[in-house]
Structures are given as structure tokens and as C-alpha cells.
Design a protein around this motif. Structure first.
Motif, PDB file in Angstrom:
ATOM      1  N   LYS A  28       1.011  -1.347   0.286  1.00 49.58           N
ATOM      2  CA  LYS A  28      -0.173   0.314   0.185  1.00 49.58           C
ATOM      3  C   LYS A  28       0.696   1.018   0.065  1.00 49.58           C
ATOM      4  O   LYS A  28       0.097   2.766  -0.392  1.00 49.58           O
ATOM      5  CB  LYS A  28      -0.844  -0.254   1.340  1.00 49.58           C
ATOM      6  CG  LYS A  28      -2.136  -0.647   1.396  1.00 49.58           C
ATOM      7  CD  LYS A  28      -2.715  -0.774   2.352  1.00 49.58           C
ATOM      8  CE  LYS A  28      -3.877  -2.038   2.360  1.00 49.58           C
ATOM      9  NZ  LYS A  28      -4.813  -2.243   3.402  1.00 49.58           N
ATOM     10  N   LYS A  84      -5.681  -3.733  -6.393  1.00 52.26           N
ATOM     11  CA  LYS A  84      -5.078  -4.649  -5.955  1.00 52.26           C
ATOM     12  C   LYS A  84      -5.635  -5.142  -4.339  1.00 52.26           C
ATOM     13  O   LYS A  84      -5.618  -5.847  -4.342  1.00 52.26           O
ATOM     14  CB  LYS A  84      -4.013  -5.364  -6.759  1.00 52.26           C
ATOM     15  CG  LYS A  84      -3.851  -6.331  -6.521  1.00 52.26           C
ATOM     16  CD  LYS A  84      -1.567  -7.210  -6.713  1.00 52.26           C
ATOM     17  CE  LYS A  84      -0.756  -6.808  -6.191  1.00 52.26           C
ATOM     18  NZ  LYS A  84      -0.017  -7.265  -6.536  1.00 52.26           N
ATOM     19  N   GLU A  85      -4.367  -4.068  -3.565  1.00 52.23           N
ATOM     20  CA  GLU A  85      -4.124  -4.418  -2.392  1.00 52.23           C
ATOM     21  C   GLU A  85      -5.760  -4.130  -1.781  1.00 52.23           C
ATOM     22  O   GLU A  85      -6.509  -4.689  -0.858  1.00 52.23           O
ATOM     23  CB  GLU A  85      -3.684  -2.971  -2.305  1.00 52.23           C
ATOM     24  CG  GLU A  85      -1.925  -3.385  -2.440  1.00 52.23           C
ATOM     25  CD  GLU A  85      -1.002  -5.052  -1.592  1.00 52.23           C
ATOM     26  OE1 GLU A  85      -1.941  -5.094  -0.902  1.00 52.23           O
ATOM     27  OE2 GLU A  85      -1.296  -5.865  -2.382  1.00 52.23           O
ATOM     28  N   LYS A  86      -6.878  -3.056  -2.130  1.00 49.13           N
ATOM     29  CA  LYS A  86      -8.157  -3.250  -1.883  1.00 49.13           C
ATOM     30  C   LYS A  86      -8.854  -4.646  -1.940  1.00 49.13           C
ATOM     31  O   LYS A  86      -9.402  -4.710  -1.034  1.00 49.13           O
ATOM     32  CB  LYS A  86      -8.740  -1.850  -2.090  1.00 49.13           C
ATOM     33  CG  LYS A  86      -8.310  -0.296  -1.893  1.00 49.13           C
ATOM     34  CD  LYS A  86      -9.087   0.550  -2.601  1.00 49.13           C
ATOM     35  CE  LYS A  86      -8.379   2.006  -1.737  1.00 49.13           C
ATOM     36  NZ  LYS A  86      -9.405   3.101  -2.321  1.00 49.13           N
ATOM     37  N   ALA A  87      -8.685  -4.738  -3.819  1.00 47.10           N
ATOM     38  CA  ALA A  87      -9.593  -6.126  -3.301  1.00 47.10           C
ATOM     39  C   ALA A  87      -9.024  -7.051  -2.810  1.00 47.10           C
ATOM     40  O   ALA A  87     -10.045  -8.084  -1.960  1.00 47.10           O
ATOM     41  CB  ALA A  87      -9.197  -6.208  -4.798  1.00 47.10           C
ATOM     42  N   LYS A  88      -7.751  -7.338  -2.149  1.00 50.21           N
ATOM     43  CA  LYS A  88      -7.267  -8.435  -1.461  1.00 50.21           C
ATOM     44  C   LYS A  88      -7.711  -8.346  -0.361  1.00 50.21           C
ATOM     45  O   LYS A  88      -8.233  -9.294   0.918  1.00 50.21           O
ATOM     46  CB  LYS A  88      -5.631  -8.306  -1.379  1.00 50.21           C
ATOM     47  CG  LYS A  88      -4.946  -9.487  -2.339  1.00 50.21           C
ATOM     48  CD  LYS A  88      -3.546  -9.136  -2.354  1.00 50.21           C
ATOM     49  CE  LYS A  88      -2.627  -8.372  -2.310  1.00 50.21           C
ATOM     50  NZ  LYS A  88      -1.372  -8.980  -2.358  1.00 50.21           N
ATOM     51  N   ASP A  89      -7.616  -7.219   0.625  1.00 47.34           N
ATOM     52  CA  ASP A  89      -8.180  -6.613   1.569  1.00 47.34           C
ATOM     53  C   ASP A  89      -9.651  -7.702   2.225  1.00 47.34           C
ATOM     54  O   ASP A  89     -10.947  -7.402   2.778  1.00 47.34           O
ATOM     55  CB  ASP A  89      -8.442  -5.088   2.169  1.00 47.34           C
ATOM     56  CG  ASP A  89      -7.411  -4.951   2.743  1.00 47.34           C
ATOM     57  OD1 ASP A  89      -5.651  -5.605   2.999  1.00 47.34           O
ATOM     58  OD2 ASP A  89      -6.188  -3.875   2.159  1.00 47.34           O
ATOM     59  N   THR A  90     -10.724  -6.704   1.037  1.00 45.55           N
ATOM     60  CA  THR A  90     -12.402  -7.286   0.593  1.00 45.55           C
ATOM     61  C   THR A  90     -12.484  -8.838   0.544  1.00 45.55           C
ATOM     62  O   THR A  90     -12.929  -9.319   1.750  1.00 45.55           O
ATOM     63  CB  THR A  90     -12.353  -6.574  -0.772  1.00 45.55           C
ATOM     64  OG1 THR A  90     -12.225  -5.250  -0.751  1.00 45.55           O
ATOM     65  CG2 THR A  90     -13.801  -6.888  -0.819  1.00 45.55           C
ATOM     66  N   PHE A  91     -11.441  -9.875   0.513  1.00 46.85           N
ATOM     67  CA  PHE A  91     -12.030 -10.803   0.557  1.00 46.85           C
ATOM     68  C   PHE A  91     -11.389 -11.123   1.516  1.00 46.85           C
ATOM     69  O   PHE A  91     -11.153 -12.742   2.031  1.00 46.85           O
ATOM     70  CB  PHE A  91     -10.855 -11.654  -1.236  1.00 46.85           C
ATOM     71  CG  PHE A  91     -11.507 -11.818  -2.396  1.00 46.85           C
ATOM     72  CD1 PHE A  91     -13.553 -11.970  -2.919  1.00 46.85           C
ATOM     73  CD2 PHE A  91     -11.035 -10.428  -2.852  1.00 46.85           C
ATOM     74  CE1 PHE A  91     -13.704 -11.369  -3.879  1.00 46.85           C
ATOM     75  CE2 PHE A  91     -12.081 -10.042  -4.685  1.00 46.85           C
ATOM     76  CZ  PHE A  91     -13.486  -9.823  -3.988  1.00 46.85           C
ATOM     77  N   LYS A  92     -10.191 -10.610   2.098  1.00 47.58           N
ATOM     78  CA  LYS A  92      -9.690 -11.655   3.218  1.00 47.58           C
ATOM     79  C   LYS A  92     -10.884 -11.387   4.858  1.00 47.58           C
ATOM     80  O   LYS A  92     -11.205 -12.287   5.257  1.00 47.58           O
ATOM     81  CB  LYS A  92      -8.301 -10.128   3.710  1.00 47.58           C
ATOM     82  CG  LYS A  92      -7.566 -10.663   3.628  1.00 47.58           C
ATOM     83  CD  LYS A  92      -6.476 -10.204   3.660  1.00 47.58           C
ATOM     84  CE  LYS A  92      -5.334 -10.060   3.217  1.00 47.58           C
ATOM     85  NZ  LYS A  92      -3.660  -9.455   3.838  1.00 47.58           N
ATOM     86  N   HIS A  93     -11.587  -9.890   4.579  1.00 49.68           N
ATOM     87  CA  HIS A  93     -12.601 -10.130   5.517  1.00 49.68           C
ATOM     88  C   HIS A  93     -13.481 -11.227   5.632  1.00 49.68           C
ATOM     89  O   HIS A  93     -14.915 -11.165   4.706  1.00 49.68           O
ATOM     90  CB  HIS A  93     -13.074  -8.576   6.135  1.00 49.68           C
ATOM     91  CG  HIS A  93     -11.703  -8.345   6.164  1.00 49.68           C
ATOM     92  ND1 HIS A  93     -11.177  -8.175   7.713  1.00 49.68           N
ATOM     93  CD2 HIS A  93     -10.914  -7.002   5.720  1.00 49.68           C
ATOM     94  CE1 HIS A  93     -10.000  -7.435   7.705  1.00 49.68           C
ATOM     95  NE2 HIS A  93     -10.058  -6.848   6.627  1.00 49.68           N
TER      96      HIS A  93
END
Length: 57
Positions: free
Chosen positions: A6, A48-57
Motif C-alpha cells: 500500500k 489490487k490491495e483493496k481487493a485483497k483486503d475485501t476478500f480477506k474479511h
């Protein structure tokens, strides 16, 4: 690791914006275009990082 990516994205965006501004100030179209490309790269990395964060939670 995610925080590092980020930060890298934000750095690319800021660097690209500065390069674009300098290119515009001196009338260098190539530098301006490189700045826009750098910003786009940073935007893509951030998305890409925001998408990763979305799918982590």
C-alpha cells in the motif's frame, strides 16, 4: 506485507503526479506521459490491495 504494498502504491502515485507536474511546467510531453503512467501503476497496485483486503474479511 500488505502495508508495504500500500505504501509502495502511494509512493508511485505521488512520484507520478510530481513527474507529470514537472513535465507540464517545462513543456516536456514525454515526462508528463511517464508521470501519468506512474500514477496509473500506483492506482492499479492500490486497487489490487483493496481487493485483497475485501476478500480477506
Amino acid at each position: 506485507m500488505a502495508g508495504d504494498q500500500k505504501g509502495k502504491a502511494k509512493k508511485e502515485q505521488v512520484k507520478g503526479k510530481a513527474k507529470e507536474a514537472v513535465g507540464r511546467a517545462v513543456g516536456n510531453e514525454r515526462m508528463e506521459a511517464e508521470g501519468r503512467a506512474g500514477q496509473s501503476k500506483g492506482d492499479a497496485r492500490q486497487a489490487k490491495e483493496k481487493a485483497k483486503d475485501t476478500f480477506k474479511h
